[in-house]
Design an enzyme around this catalytic site. Sequence first.
Site, short mmCIF file in Angstrom:
data_model
loop_
_atom_site.label_atom_id
_atom_site.label_comp_id
_atom_site.label_asym_id
_atom_site.label_seq_id
_atom_site.Cartn_x
_atom_site.Cartn_y
_atom_site.Cartn_z
N GLU A 173 0.78 -1.25 0.19
CA GLU A 173 -0.08 0.00 -0.41
C GLU A 173 1.07 1.33 -0.17
O GLU A 173 0.73 2.10 0.99
CB GLU A 173 -0.78 0.30 1.23
CG GLU A 173 -1.72 -0.83 1.21
CD GLU A 173 -3.37 -1.35 1.88
OE1 GLU A 173 -3.29 -0.43 3.08
OE2 GLU A 173 -4.47 -1.55 1.61
N GLU A 295 -5.18 -9.04 0.11
CA GLU A 295 -6.04 -8.64 1.52
C GLU A 295 -7.24 -8.68 1.20
O GLU A 295 -7.61 -7.50 -0.41
CB GLU A 295 -5.13 -7.30 1.99
CG GLU A 295 -4.18 -7.52 2.38
CD GLU A 295 -3.61 -6.18 3.02
OE1 GLU A 295 -4.72 -5.21 4.07
OE2 GLU A 295 -2.45 -5.65 2.99
#
Length: 492
Positions: A173, A295
């Site tokens: 991220e 995720e």
Amino acid sequence: MTRVVINGDLKRGKINKNIYGHFSEHLGRCIYEGIWVGEDSIIPNTKGIRNDVIQALKEMQVPVLRWPGGCFADEYHWKDGIGPREKRPEMVNTHWGGVVENNHFGTHEFFQLCELIGAEPYICGNVGSGTVYEMQQWVEYMTFDGESPMANWRRENGQDEPWKLPYFGVGNENWGCGGHMRPEYYADLFRRYATYVRNYGDNRIYKIACGASDWNLRWTEVLMREAGRFMDGLSLHYYTVPGTWRHKGSAVNFDQSDWFTTLKKTLAMDEIITRHSAVMDHYDPEGRVGLIIDEWGTWYDVEPGTNPGFLYQQNTMRDALVAGVNFNIFHKHCNRVQMANIAQMVNVLQAVILTEGQLIIKTPTYHVFNMYKVHQNADALDISCESDLYQHGEETIPQVTVSASMDNSKKVHVSLCNLDPENTADTLLELRGLAVSSVQGTVLTAGKINAHNTFEQPDLVEPSEFNQAVLKQNSLEVQLPPMSVVVLELLQ
Ligand code: AHR
């Protein structure tokens, strides 16, 4: 009635077993307590890793495990997590509760865990606050087979042979907690860092670039355009949040409206994958670069009374449906989606296992993973489904989602989810190109939408034998109970 056609003679691609992967972060009680209790714990353990968790994970056949984060990965410095434990420096886990991390679970312990549960390791490196040199040395430490400063250090710490490291993520991220970068900037950094993630000896690393979240197609576009040829996989994160990020909703105290919204939002995974895949197809028409959904899962408000930074939530029949629906979607996209890692394995978000002291429960999500494991590495079969609708107020979603695969021994497995919590789904499956002689099945269902397992009643939601499938020549009449996940095995 819902009508399904399964084309047994039309294979659509292999379902990579890694779609059933997991994610474990230094977050809350995932690693510490949930997995690692230390060698001196009264909780039975193998080299510090709890035996009950090892046993449950082995049974579920975890193919691949991602570690150490998540946001934690971009502030993790691997050298703090090796050598004698009492000498390892401490750090503050700034993302997750501001707790002190003692680094007792590090590289050696992670590989030990993978070995004990039979999973392949997927390590995520630090781009946000780490150097290229640090990343390069970590890979050398883990995988170099000759004499070298890092390999010799590994030996001093008790590991003679290099480990096999098949998957490495270059940051996490990085558009957010991993450095708030622009895609152009990260694409260049990926090219630079990935250059030094070397293949030593016969170890071959599948390099995964940090990908987008949700509908951020621009990130995927820039990454594929600028760095696609340097990567093997590109990640994608999508969480199912029934409410807003500020008020996500309770994991247990919810009504049918929340149930409906949750499933509607999870169904969006199909469209999200389709859109990102279309961008990838443009730059990579051969489908060389895998989409790695490292995720995914539900994200609710934390359980009342628990640390808000620990992301501990209960897990109900609703989560079981979310898992089944997502697997059916991943199967549909099995040519592009090469891995998926549920967030997270123990005690965090949509966990398959919850622990409290010596106690452990397998969640409804666990049972879906266990039921669906028959699809690992099987061939996805062509399938079409005209589903009845599940209506709530003015809105509708399909009542049934389904997928099917054929394994090496020609057994066919059909997985069906009935999303409607009140109505049975009468489903007719036409079995084309198959000569089925018998059918057996397993069902996971419950009497209440928020049914869940507790430490007092750990077996409240459990799979049982399914007898509502009747074989009639080349079709199957199936009655799916309300809110159920069913896996059928068809023998030819
Ligand atoms: O899984 C929890 C967090 O969600 C991860 O650390 C991060 O990557 C994501 O935002």
